[in-house]
Design a protein around this motif. Sequence first.
Motif, PDB file in Angstrom:
ATOM      1  N   GLY A  43     -27.640 -43.334 -62.321  1.00 42.28           N
ATOM      2  CA  GLY A  43     -28.715 -42.563 -62.934  1.00 42.28           C
ATOM      3  C   GLY A  43     -29.434 -41.658 -61.954  1.00 42.28           C
ATOM      4  O   GLY A  43     -29.758 -40.514 -62.277  1.00 42.28           O
ATOM      5  N   LEU A  44     -29.686 -42.160 -60.744  1.00 47.79           N
ATOM      6  CA  LEU A  44     -30.398 -41.355 -59.752  1.00 47.79           C
ATOM      7  C   LEU A  44     -29.569 -40.166 -59.301  1.00 47.79           C
ATOM      8  O   LEU A  44     -30.087 -39.039 -59.195  1.00 47.79           O
ATOM      9  N   LEU A  45     -28.285 -40.381 -59.052  1.00 48.30           N
ATOM     10  CA  LEU A  45     -27.419 -39.271 -58.661  1.00 48.30           C
ATOM     11  C   LEU A  45     -27.332 -38.241 -59.780  1.00 48.30           C
ATOM     12  O   LEU A  45     -27.453 -37.035 -59.534  1.00 48.30           O
ATOM     13  N   ALA A  46     -27.167 -38.713 -61.000  1.00 50.98           N
ATOM     14  CA  ALA A  46     -27.117 -37.798 -62.146  1.00 50.98           C
ATOM     15  C   ALA A  46     -28.462 -37.117 -62.354  1.00 50.98           C
ATOM     16  O   ALA A  46     -28.523 -35.943 -62.724  1.00 50.98           O
ATOM     17  N   GLY A  47     -29.557 -37.857 -62.097  1.00 49.70           N
ATOM     18  CA  GLY A  47     -30.890 -37.293 -62.289  1.00 49.70           C
ATOM     19  C   GLY A  47     -31.169 -36.132 -61.363  1.00 49.70           C
ATOM     20  O   GLY A  47     -31.773 -35.130 -61.764  1.00 49.70           O
ATOM     21  N   VAL A  48     -30.751 -36.241 -60.104  1.00 45.26           N
ATOM     22  CA  VAL A  48     -30.943 -35.142 -59.149  1.00 45.26           C
ATOM     23  C   VAL A  48     -30.132 -33.919 -59.587  1.00 45.26           C
ATOM     24  O   VAL A  48     -30.640 -32.784 -59.617  1.00 45.26           O
ATOM     25  N   LEU A  49     -28.870 -34.145 -59.937  1.00 46.53           N
ATOM     26  CA  LEU A  49     -28.003 -33.033 -60.338  1.00 46.53           C
ATOM     27  C   LEU A  49     -28.440 -32.444 -61.680  1.00 46.53           C
ATOM     28  O   LEU A  49     -28.275 -31.236 -61.919  1.00 46.53           O
ATOM     29  N   HIS A  50     -29.005 -33.287 -62.534  1.00 46.39           N
ATOM     30  CA  HIS A  50     -29.429 -32.851 -63.869  1.00 46.39           C
ATOM     31  C   HIS A  50     -30.524 -31.796 -63.797  1.00 46.39           C
ATOM     32  O   HIS A  50     -30.649 -30.948 -64.695  1.00 46.39           O
ATOM     33  N   VAL A  51     -31.331 -31.846 -62.749  1.00 49.32           N
ATOM     34  CA  VAL A  51     -32.398 -30.855 -62.586  1.00 49.32           C
ATOM     35  C   VAL A  51     -31.813 -29.451 -62.432  1.00 49.32           C
ATOM     36  O   VAL A  51     -32.359 -28.474 -62.953  1.00 49.32           O
ATOM     37  N   PHE A  52     -30.688 -29.345 -61.738  1.00 46.55           N
ATOM     38  CA  PHE A  52     -30.072 -28.045 -61.469  1.00 46.55           C
ATOM     39  C   PHE A  52     -29.066 -27.638 -62.543  1.00 46.55           C
ATOM     40  O   PHE A  52     -28.947 -26.455 -62.871  1.00 46.55           O
ATOM     41  N   VAL A  53     -28.339 -28.607 -63.059  1.00 49.28           N
ATOM     42  CA  VAL A  53     -27.318 -28.324 -64.072  1.00 49.28           C
ATOM     43  C   VAL A  53     -27.595 -29.224 -65.270  1.00 49.28           C
ATOM     44  O   VAL A  53     -27.318 -30.426 -65.219  1.00 49.28           O
ATOM     45  N   ARG A  54     -28.124 -28.654 -66.342  1.00 46.10           N
ATOM     46  CA  ARG A  54     -28.547 -29.468 -67.476  1.00 46.10           C
ATOM     47  C   ARG A  54     -27.367 -30.079 -68.236  1.00 46.10           C
ATOM     48  O   ARG A  54     -27.559 -30.979 -69.047  1.00 46.10           O
ATOM     49  N   ASP A  55     -26.165 -29.586 -67.975  1.00 49.62           N
ATOM     50  CA  ASP A  55     -24.988 -30.168 -68.625  1.00 49.62           C
ATOM     51  C   ASP A  55     -24.682 -31.570 -68.111  1.00 49.62           C
ATOM     52  O   ASP A  55     -23.932 -32.319 -68.753  1.00 49.62           O
ATOM     53  N   THR A 108     -18.207 -54.080 -57.680  1.00 47.03           N
ATOM     54  CA  THR A 108     -19.309 -53.408 -58.381  1.00 47.03           C
ATOM     55  C   THR A 108     -20.406 -53.002 -57.413  1.00 47.03           C
ATOM     56  O   THR A 108     -20.913 -51.867 -57.444  1.00 47.03           O
ATOM     57  N   VAL A 109     -20.798 -53.930 -56.542  1.00 49.02           N
ATOM     58  CA  VAL A 109     -21.856 -53.643 -55.565  1.00 49.02           C
ATOM     59  C   VAL A 109     -21.401 -52.574 -54.578  1.00 49.02           C
ATOM     60  O   VAL A 109     -22.191 -51.711 -54.169  1.00 49.02           O
ATOM     61  N   GLY A 110     -20.116 -52.601 -54.202  1.00 47.02           N
ATOM     62  CA  GLY A 110     -19.591 -51.588 -53.282  1.00 47.02           C
ATOM     63  C   GLY A 110     -19.649 -50.197 -53.879  1.00 47.02           C
ATOM     64  O   GLY A 110     -20.096 -49.238 -53.227  1.00 47.02           O
ATOM     65  N   ILE A 111     -19.205 -50.052 -55.128  1.00 45.33           N
ATOM     66  CA  ILE A 111     -19.271 -48.757 -55.811  1.00 45.33           C
ATOM     67  C   ILE A 111     -20.722 -48.306 -55.954  1.00 45.33           C
ATOM     68  O   ILE A 111     -21.059 -47.134 -55.720  1.00 45.33           O
ATOM     69  N   ALA A 112     -21.582 -49.233 -56.339  1.00 44.38           N
ATOM     70  CA  ALA A 112     -23.000 -48.899 -56.499  1.00 44.38           C
ATOM     71  C   ALA A 112     -23.616 -48.453 -55.174  1.00 44.38           C
ATOM     72  O   ALA A 112     -24.438 -47.529 -55.135  1.00 44.38           O
ATOM     73  N   SER A 113     -23.220 -49.097 -54.076  1.00 44.97           N
ATOM     74  CA  SER A 113     -23.759 -48.739 -52.756  1.00 44.97           C
ATOM     75  C   SER A 113     -23.356 -47.324 -52.367  1.00 44.97           C
ATOM     76  O   SER A 113     -24.181 -46.555 -51.852  1.00 44.97           O
ATOM     77  N   VAL A 114     -22.093 -46.979 -52.613  1.00 46.96           N
ATOM     78  CA  VAL A 114     -21.619 -45.619 -52.300  1.00 46.96           C
ATOM     79  C   VAL A 114     -22.382 -44.592 -53.127  1.00 46.96           C
ATOM     80  O   VAL A 114     -22.855 -43.571 -52.598  1.00 46.96           O
ATOM     81  N   LEU A 115     -22.525 -44.848 -54.413  1.00 47.63           N
ATOM     82  CA  LEU A 115     -23.241 -43.914 -55.284  1.00 47.63           C
ATOM     83  C   LEU A 115     -24.715 -43.818 -54.900  1.00 47.63           C
ATOM     84  O   LEU A 115     -25.316 -42.740 -54.969  1.00 47.63           O
ATOM     85  N   ALA A 116     -25.301 -44.944 -54.486  1.00 47.71           N
ATOM     86  CA  ALA A 116     -26.707 -44.941 -54.079  1.00 47.71           C
ATOM     87  C   ALA A 116     -26.912 -44.103 -52.825  1.00 47.71           C
ATOM     88  O   ALA A 116     -27.891 -43.339 -52.729  1.00 47.71           O
ATOM     89  N   VAL A 117     -26.009 -44.227 -51.868  1.00 44.61           N
ATOM     90  CA  VAL A 117     -26.099 -43.416 -50.643  1.00 44.61           C
ATOM     91  C   VAL A 117     -25.978 -41.937 -50.992  1.00 44.61           C
ATOM     92  O   VAL A 117     -26.745 -41.100 -50.489  1.00 44.61           O
ATOM     93  N   LEU A 118     -25.021 -41.587 -51.851  1.00 38.67           N
ATOM     94  CA  LEU A 118     -24.858 -40.195 -52.266  1.00 38.67           C
ATOM     95  C   LEU A 118     -26.104 -39.684 -52.989  1.00 38.67           C
ATOM     96  O   LEU A 118     -26.532 -38.544 -52.785  1.00 38.67           O
ATOM     97  N   ALA A 119     -26.676 -40.541 -53.833  1.00 43.40           N
ATOM     98  CA  ALA A 119     -27.866 -40.146 -54.580  1.00 43.40           C
ATOM     99  C   ALA A 119     -29.055 -39.896 -53.654  1.00 43.40           C
ATOM    100  O   ALA A 119     -29.799 -38.919 -53.813  1.00 43.40           O
ATOM    101  N   ILE A 120     -29.230 -40.757 -52.651  1.00 42.06           N
ATOM    102  CA  ILE A 120     -30.349 -40.612 -51.719  1.00 42.06           C
ATOM    103  C   ILE A 120     -30.170 -39.372 -50.848  1.00 42.06           C
ATOM    104  O   ILE A 120     -31.125 -38.632 -50.591  1.00 42.06           O
ATOM    105  N   ILE A 121     -28.935 -39.133 -50.398  1.00 43.74           N
ATOM    106  CA  ILE A 121     -28.662 -37.921 -49.609  1.00 43.74           C
ATOM    107  C   ILE A 121     -28.957 -36.673 -50.430  1.00 43.74           C
ATOM    108  O   ILE A 121     -29.609 -35.730 -49.957  1.00 43.74           O
ATOM    109  N   ALA A 122     -28.487 -36.667 -51.678  1.00 47.02           N
ATOM    110  CA  ALA A 122     -28.725 -35.514 -52.551  1.00 47.02           C
ATOM    111  C   ALA A 122     -30.217 -35.330 -52.811  1.00 47.02           C
ATOM    112  O   ALA A 122     -30.729 -34.196 -52.798  1.00 47.02           O
ATOM    113  N   TYR A 123     -30.919 -36.444 -53.012  1.00 46.48           N
ATOM    114  CA  TYR A 123     -32.355 -36.370 -53.283  1.00 46.48           C
ATOM    115  C   TYR A 123     -33.106 -35.789 -52.090  1.00 46.48           C
ATOM    116  O   TYR A 123     -33.958 -34.896 -52.234  1.00 46.48           O
TER     117      TYR A 123
END
Length: 268
Positions: free
Chosen positions: A167-179, A242-257
């Motif tokens: 959600g956080l990764l999508a939320g950051v990108l959603h601000v720029f691209v509403r699709d 599951t935790v490994g995938i979530a960790s990777v996505l969380a790092v990407l989300a924080i970097i993007a944020y």
Amino acid sequence: MNLMRNTLFATWRFRGLVRAISERDLRARYTGSLLGPAWLILQPLSMILIYTLVFSQVMHARLPGEHTSAFAYSVFICAGLITWGFFVEITTRTKGIFLEHANLIKKVQFPKLVLLVPVVVVALFNFLILTGLYFIFLLLVDAWPGWIVLWALPSIAALTFLALAIGLLAGVLHVFVRDVGQTVDIALQLLFWGTPIVYPITILSDWMREIVYFNPVVRPITNLQQLFLNGTVPTLESLAYTVGIASVLAVLAIIAYKRLYAEMLDYL
């Protein structure tokens, strides 16, 4: 780790804001509704009844093995659907937090990731009510597995972490691209059928089962289904993927944020 620690401290410091947003979100769902909070139960209950009737009565779906109880399929599908609803609520609400709270973000100085906390609080509130009703159902049909239900907590925590990361990764990108918002909604629909919620994973062929296990939602949900249906205690190792995938996505989300936050303010 520093960001997580700072967010926890900020949550306590701005606990009044967290409480106000959480209470507003809960009230907003039922404002102007005749049945009010009853919709919290009626909506997911109707979905569970529909799936149960369609698969168990119309399509005569049966669980493999020695599950002869008339309520076995209901126990199985409720565990999956209630947990899936919790996962989807956190994911969909998180992807829209920056746009939803645009005025607050611009006018008030506070750590913006604190906005994730009310999302989890409200979703957890709804989840606990449905889970309580599910527990009553288990007691009534003599299917209560005992206090090993506490072993459901690690799987629920892993799903929460995954939902927040997506959600956080999508939320950051959603601000720029509403699709992005609509794309996530479609992806969740596909993910639902790629997760053994209304069907047991054992009915799949070996090669298809291997593909399905790439879905990070599968392991936590199957853990819960087996826990409530068979009393099987899940292992923590089963949640590693599951935790490994979530960790990777969380790092990407924080970097993007961090890198895009200044530009985000111009798009809000």
